[in-house]
Design a protein around this motif. Structure first.
Motif, PDB file in Angstrom:
ATOM      1  N   VAL A   1     -32.293  16.159 -22.460  1.00  8.08           N
ATOM      2  CA  VAL A   1     -31.565  16.812 -21.376  1.00  8.08           C
ATOM      3  C   VAL A   1     -32.255  16.507 -20.057  1.00  8.08           C
ATOM      4  O   VAL A   1     -33.441  16.795 -19.887  1.00  8.08           O
ATOM      5  CB  VAL A   1     -31.497  18.339 -21.587  1.00  8.08           C
ATOM      6  N   VAL A   2     -31.517  15.918 -19.137  1.00  3.20           N
ATOM      7  CA  VAL A   2     -32.034  15.680 -17.790  1.00  3.20           C
ATOM      8  C   VAL A   2     -31.641  16.875 -16.945  1.00  3.20           C
ATOM      9  O   VAL A   2     -30.496  17.003 -16.543  1.00  3.20           O
ATOM     10  CB  VAL A   2     -31.485  14.354 -17.207  1.00  3.20           C
ATOM     11  N   GLY A   3     -32.596  17.791 -16.720  1.00  8.72           N
ATOM     12  CA  GLY A   3     -32.466  19.143 -16.206  1.00  8.72           C
ATOM     13  C   GLY A   3     -31.611  19.339 -14.986  1.00  8.72           C
ATOM     14  O   GLY A   3     -31.041  18.405 -14.489  1.00  8.72           O
ATOM     15  N   GLN A   4     -31.499  20.608 -14.682  1.00  7.21           N
ATOM     16  CA  GLN A   4     -32.452  21.704 -14.529  1.00  7.21           C
ATOM     17  C   GLN A   4     -32.585  22.586 -15.780  1.00  7.21           C
ATOM     18  O   GLN A   4     -31.986  22.296 -16.812  1.00  7.21           O
ATOM     19  CB  GLN A   4     -32.013  22.577 -13.344  1.00  7.21           C
ATOM     20  N   ASP A   5     -33.369  23.702 -15.593  1.00  5.95           N
ATOM     21  CA  ASP A   5     -33.614  24.607 -16.705  1.00  5.95           C
ATOM     22  C   ASP A   5     -32.320  25.127 -17.315  1.00  5.95           C
ATOM     23  O   ASP A   5     -32.210  25.262 -18.539  1.00  5.95           O
ATOM     24  CB  ASP A   5     -34.472  25.798 -16.245  1.00  5.95           C
ATOM     25  N   GLY A   6     -31.355  25.473 -16.466  1.00  7.15           N
ATOM     26  CA  GLY A   6     -30.105  26.031 -16.960  1.00  7.15           C
ATOM     27  C   GLY A   6     -29.377  25.101 -17.911  1.00  7.15           C
ATOM     28  O   GLY A   6     -28.749  25.543 -18.875  1.00  7.15           O
ATOM     29  N   LEU A   7     -29.464  23.800 -17.655  1.00  4.30           N
ATOM     30  CA  LEU A   7     -28.812  22.824 -18.519  1.00  4.30           C
ATOM     31  C   LEU A   7     -29.500  22.776 -19.883  1.00  4.30           C
ATOM     32  O   LEU A   7     -28.840  22.613 -20.913  1.00  4.30           O
ATOM     33  CB  LEU A   7     -28.828  21.439 -17.866  1.00  4.30           C
ATOM     34  N   VAL A   8     -30.818  22.920 -19.896  1.00  3.54           N
ATOM     35  CA  VAL A   8     -31.550  22.969 -21.167  1.00  3.54           C
ATOM     36  C   VAL A   8     -31.097  24.179 -21.986  1.00  3.54           C
ATOM     37  O   VAL A   8     -30.793  24.068 -23.176  1.00  3.54           O
ATOM     38  CB  VAL A   8     -33.069  23.023 -20.927  1.00  3.54           C
ATOM     39  N   ALA A   9     -31.063  25.345 -21.352  1.00  2.00           N
ATOM     40  CA  ALA A   9     -30.666  26.566 -22.053  1.00  2.00           C
ATOM     41  C   ALA A   9     -29.243  26.465 -22.579  1.00  2.00           C
ATOM     42  O   ALA A   9     -28.957  26.828 -23.721  1.00  2.00           O
ATOM     43  CB  ALA A   9     -30.818  27.768 -21.129  1.00  2.00           C
ATOM     44  N   ASN A  10     -28.332  25.959 -21.750  1.00  2.00           N
ATOM     45  CA  ASN A  10     -26.927  25.887 -22.152  1.00  2.00           C
ATOM     46  C   ASN A  10     -26.693  24.850 -23.237  1.00  2.00           C
ATOM     47  O   ASN A  10     -25.738  24.957 -24.004  1.00  2.00           O
ATOM     48  CB  ASN A  10     -26.056  25.581 -20.935  1.00  2.00           C
TER      49      ASN A  10
ATOM     50  N   LEU B   1     -35.106  19.161 -28.981  1.00  2.00           N
ATOM     51  CA  LEU B   1     -34.578  18.967 -27.628  1.00  2.00           C
ATOM     52  C   LEU B   1     -35.727  18.679 -26.673  1.00  2.00           C
ATOM     53  O   LEU B   1     -36.722  19.407 -26.643  1.00  2.00           O
ATOM     54  CB  LEU B   1     -33.794  20.203 -27.179  1.00  2.00           C
ATOM     55  N   ILE B   2     -35.576  17.612 -25.893  1.00  2.00           N
ATOM     56  CA  ILE B   2     -36.572  17.200 -24.906  1.00  2.00           C
ATOM     57  C   ILE B   2     -36.025  17.473 -23.514  1.00  2.00           C
ATOM     58  O   ILE B   2     -34.976  16.948 -23.127  1.00  2.00           O
ATOM     59  CB  ILE B   2     -36.889  15.697 -25.054  1.00  2.00           C
ATOM     60  N   GLY B   3     -36.718  18.308 -22.746  1.00  2.62           N
ATOM     61  CA  GLY B   3     -36.301  18.625 -21.386  1.00  2.62           C
ATOM     62  C   GLY B   3     -36.982  17.720 -20.381  1.00  2.62           C
ATOM     63  O   GLY B   3     -38.218  17.642 -20.337  1.00  2.62           O
ATOM     64  N   VAL B   4     -36.183  17.011 -19.569  1.00  2.00           N
ATOM     65  CA  VAL B   4     -36.709  16.047 -18.602  1.00  2.00           C
ATOM     66  C   VAL B   4     -36.420  16.539 -17.187  1.00  2.00           C
ATOM     67  O   VAL B   4     -35.276  16.883 -16.850  1.00  2.00           O
ATOM     68  CB  VAL B   4     -36.068  14.660 -18.802  1.00  2.00           C
ATOM     69  N   ASN B   5     -37.454  16.565 -16.363  1.00  2.00           N
ATOM     70  CA  ASN B   5     -37.312  16.967 -14.964  1.00  2.00           C
ATOM     71  C   ASN B   5     -36.964  15.730 -14.127  1.00  2.00           C
ATOM     72  O   ASN B   5     -37.792  14.827 -13.982  1.00  2.00           O
ATOM     73  CB  ASN B   5     -38.618  17.588 -14.461  1.00  2.00           C
ATOM     74  N   PRO B   6     -35.753  15.674 -13.545  1.00  2.00           N
ATOM     75  CA  PRO B   6     -35.347  14.486 -12.801  1.00  2.00           C
ATOM     76  C   PRO B   6     -35.976  14.385 -11.415  1.00  2.00           C
ATOM     77  O   PRO B   6     -35.976  13.317 -10.806  1.00  2.00           O
ATOM     78  CB  PRO B   6     -33.830  14.653 -12.689  1.00  2.00           C
ATOM     79  N   ASP B   7     -36.511  15.499 -10.925  1.00  2.00           N
ATOM     80  CA  ASP B   7     -37.037  15.518  -9.563  1.00  2.00           C
ATOM     81  C   ASP B   7     -38.125  16.592  -9.461  1.00  2.00           C
ATOM     82  O   ASP B   7     -37.879  17.687  -8.958  1.00  2.00           O
ATOM     83  CB  ASP B   7     -35.902  15.796  -8.574  1.00  2.00           C
TER      84      ASP B   7
END
Length: 324
Positions: free
Chosen positions: A87-96, A106-112
């Protein structure tokens, strides 16, 4: 690695949302600048995000089969058992996204990283080249996350990663019967928040902060010494801190009633409590229309909750698995 499909989840940027609304970038720019805002910030955010998604696609394509999906398609997407979700974030996208997967990591990626703090985004795009192989070889730690689940008596259900909201679409008071254990109560309120450990520092925290602040201020008005005030303040603060930091994998949830209104027909005693496997929360709607249940702040993805419908809220049978 070919048996592992890599699912890349992305979202629209603020600029893309504006273009959907105003048809062109130029019209979106006119609208934003007319309000005195800096449109270049929207442009830069969009550029950085698109670049991050492109780089992620390139890196992942070297590691396995890649399928890119947009946020709005996640609820209807069928994830395979061997899939790895990026998931290329933000946090809300990871949760959803997390509430729609089953056992997939699930791997959370910070785009910025300069723009977003990213509590659920521990990695950058550059990290994918070694994180994904580690996950495939099962050499990365996975952090389990307790999810909430609401089931209706008509067979519908919904998961929550951070929280569930039960109430009305509008600011009109919600009417319902609530039952926890042997306690039952008729209530009228602004709705009920059910929080997981992951969501305990979000909406739930703000509800607790407001409630404890009011209680503390009211109590201090009747105290006669600074010592009494100090003891009361420490007690209230300590209790709130304990609740604000229960673990992501805690085997329980908490519910809190917002602005309960006591009257001749409604009470305000059963307004806070713990939900666990042996003690689910039962709520029966008494709202003729506009009753809803949604999770994680996504109001568009909701269950109708009108008169006669019963909701049972408890721990989900599955857990999220975040790569750390």
């Amino acid at each position: 690695m070919s048996e592992h499909k890599l699912i890349l989840v992305k979202r629209r940027t603020r600029l893309e949302e504006l273009v959907v609304r105003y048809n062109t970038v130029q019209q979106a720019q006119f609208y934003i600048e007319r309000l005195g805002a800096d449109f270049s910030d929207y442009m830069e955010e969009d550029r950085r995000y698109r670049l991050s998604v492109q780089q992620a696609q390139q890196q992942l394509s070297q590691l396995g089969r890649v399928q890119t999906i947009d946020r709005e398609h996640v609820p209807n997407f069928i994830f395979g058992e061997q899939d790895i979700v990026v998931v290329v974030g933000q946090d809300g996208l990871v949760a959803n996204t997390l509430k729609y997967v089953t056992e997939q990591p699930l791997i959370g990626v910070n785009p910025d990283p300069m723009r977003w703090d990213g509590v659920l985004l521990p990695f950058t795009v550059e990290d994918l080249s070694f994180i994904v192989p580690d996950v495939i070889r099962k050499q990365r730690t996975l952090k389990e996350v307790t999810l909430a689940k609401v089931e209706l008596n008509d067979g519908q259900y919904l998961y929550g990663v951070n929280d569930l909201f039960i109430g009305r679409k509008t600011h009109v008071s919600a009417r319902y019967e609530v039952r926890l254990g042997t306690s039952t109560e008729q209530q009228s309120s602004s709705g009920i928040i059910v929080s997981t450990g992951m969501g305990s520092t979000g909406w739930f925290k703000s509800v607790l902060a407001g409630a404890t602040g009011i209680v503390g201020s009211a109590a201090w008005q009747n105290m006669n010494s600074e010592a009494e005030v100090a003891i009361a303040s420490a007690s209230i603060h300590g209790s709130r801190q304990d609740l604000n930091h229960f673990n992501w994998d805690a085997p329980y949830l908490y519910f809190s009633v917002r602005e309960p209104f006591p009257s001749r027909t409604t009470a305000a005693n059963l307004v806070f409590g713990q939900i666990h496997s042996k003690q689910p929360l039962h709520i029966v709607s008494q709202m003729p229309e506009d009753g809803v249940i949604f999770s994680d702040g996504v109001e568009q993805d909701f269950l109708e909750f009108n008169s006669g419908v019963e909701a049972i809220i408890g721990l989900a049978e599955k857990r999220g698995r975040l790569v750390v």
